[in-house]
Design a protein around this motif. Structure first.
Motif, PDB file in Angstrom:
ATOM      1  N   VAL A  19       0.776  -1.200  -0.305  1.00 33.57           N
ATOM      2  CA  VAL A  19      -0.127  -0.050   0.347  1.00 33.57           C
ATOM      3  C   VAL A  19       0.597   1.164  -0.151  1.00 33.57           C
ATOM      4  O   VAL A  19       2.024   1.057   0.457  1.00 33.57           O
ATOM      5  N   PRO A  20       0.173   2.385  -0.798  1.00 31.27           N
ATOM      6  CA  PRO A  20      -0.979   2.666  -1.185  1.00 31.27           C
ATOM      7  C   PRO A  20      -0.218   2.016  -2.691  1.00 31.27           C
ATOM      8  O   PRO A  20      -1.473   2.154  -3.545  1.00 31.27           O
ATOM      9  N   SER A  60       6.894  -5.081  -4.755  1.00 27.98           N
ATOM     10  CA  SER A  60       6.368  -3.371  -3.964  1.00 27.98           C
ATOM     11  C   SER A  60       5.998  -2.373  -5.863  1.00 27.98           C
ATOM     12  O   SER A  60       7.098  -2.064  -5.343  1.00 27.98           O
ATOM     13  N   ASP A 110       5.551   1.073  -4.489  1.00 26.13           N
ATOM     14  CA  ASP A 110       5.575   2.084  -3.848  1.00 26.13           C
ATOM     15  C   ASP A 110       6.478   1.912  -2.230  1.00 26.13           C
ATOM     16  O   ASP A 110       6.052   1.690  -1.738  1.00 26.13           O
TER      17      ASP A 110
END
Length: 246
Positions: A92-93, A205, A207
């Motif tokens: 996240v996000p 990921s 981010d």
């Protein structure tokens, strides 16, 4: 430090060096079998799983590993939450990015990473440390050796020096947290799943977490380890006081 403790540390170092040798041997042999590119890592992890399975079998540690146990109580599940949350934070996000060769093969190879590293470090090495050190020493040394094994990135990747050393530090904190859980509960099954899941979200990921958040997670891992071991330390203190009183 007693001779037995030095032998325990030497054993831990030897296990991790042998695992590194397995990785380098697999990376050298795989191209001769027509394996290349991303699949070299898959082959190396498959070889490490075999190494870990053999090691646990030779040491007779399957029963004590908890790999085939499905339940150790609610307290164990609660103490796993910081590791689960940390793995989810990487997703996240921004979510996850599907990189070649796809989520499925990434999940497979990272599950094998979790399996072979947990069996090697949190079962084989930790069980040897348990025989020679008190809980804190056994857990700290197991975690430190787990962190140091990530120096292998110098030989297996093109990562920068500061990135490798940061990974060593973070891995050591993570390893201490997992080692404390395994020391108390001898339940490596959820550690394999959490470890594999954390690697999956970290690598894919979209981010990555900022350094400040990573530092906080390291502190949480250490605090979780202390909380996990606290009942064991309290019982050791009470037993020691009873012996002294007697």
């Amino acid at each position: 430090m007693t001779h037995d403790r030095w032998r325990a540390i030497g054993f831990g170092l030897g296990v991790h060096l042998l695992r590194f040798g397995v990785i380098m041997g697999a990376l050298a042999l795989a191209p001769l079998l027509g394996i290349s590119g991303w699949y070299l890592g898959l082959a190396a992890n498959f070889a490490c799983v075999i190494f870990a399975v053999v090691l646990v079998s030779v040491r007779g540690l399957w029963h004590r590993s908890g790999l085939f146990s499905l339940w150790r109580g609610r307290t164990a599940l609660l103490l796993l939450l910081p590791f689960v949350i940390e793995a989810l934070l990487w997703a996240v996000p921004g979510g996850l990015v599907e990189r070649p060769p796809g989520f499925g093969l990434w999940a497979l190879t990272l599950l094998m990473v979790g399996l072979n590293e947990e069996l090697t470090s949190r079962v084989v090495v930790l069980e040897r440390m348990r025989k020679s050190f008190a809980p804190v020493g056994a857990v700290a040394l197991t975690g430190a050796l787990f962190g140091l094994q990530h120096l292998s990135a110098f030989a297996t990747s093109n990562r920068t020096v500061d990135d490798v050393f940061l990974n060593v530090l973070v891995s050591a904190c993570y390893g201490i947290g997992l080692a404390a859980f395994q020391y108390r509960f001898r339940w490596v099954l959820p550690l394999v799943l959490v470890h594999g899941g954390a690697d999956f979200t970290t690598i894919l990921s979209a981010d990555p977490l900022p350094d400040a958040v990573i530092v906080i997670t390291c502190l949480v891992f250490i605090a979780t380890a202390a909380l996990t071991l606290r009942p064991l330390l309290s019982s050791r203190t009470r037993r020691s006081a009873m012996r002294d009183a007697g």
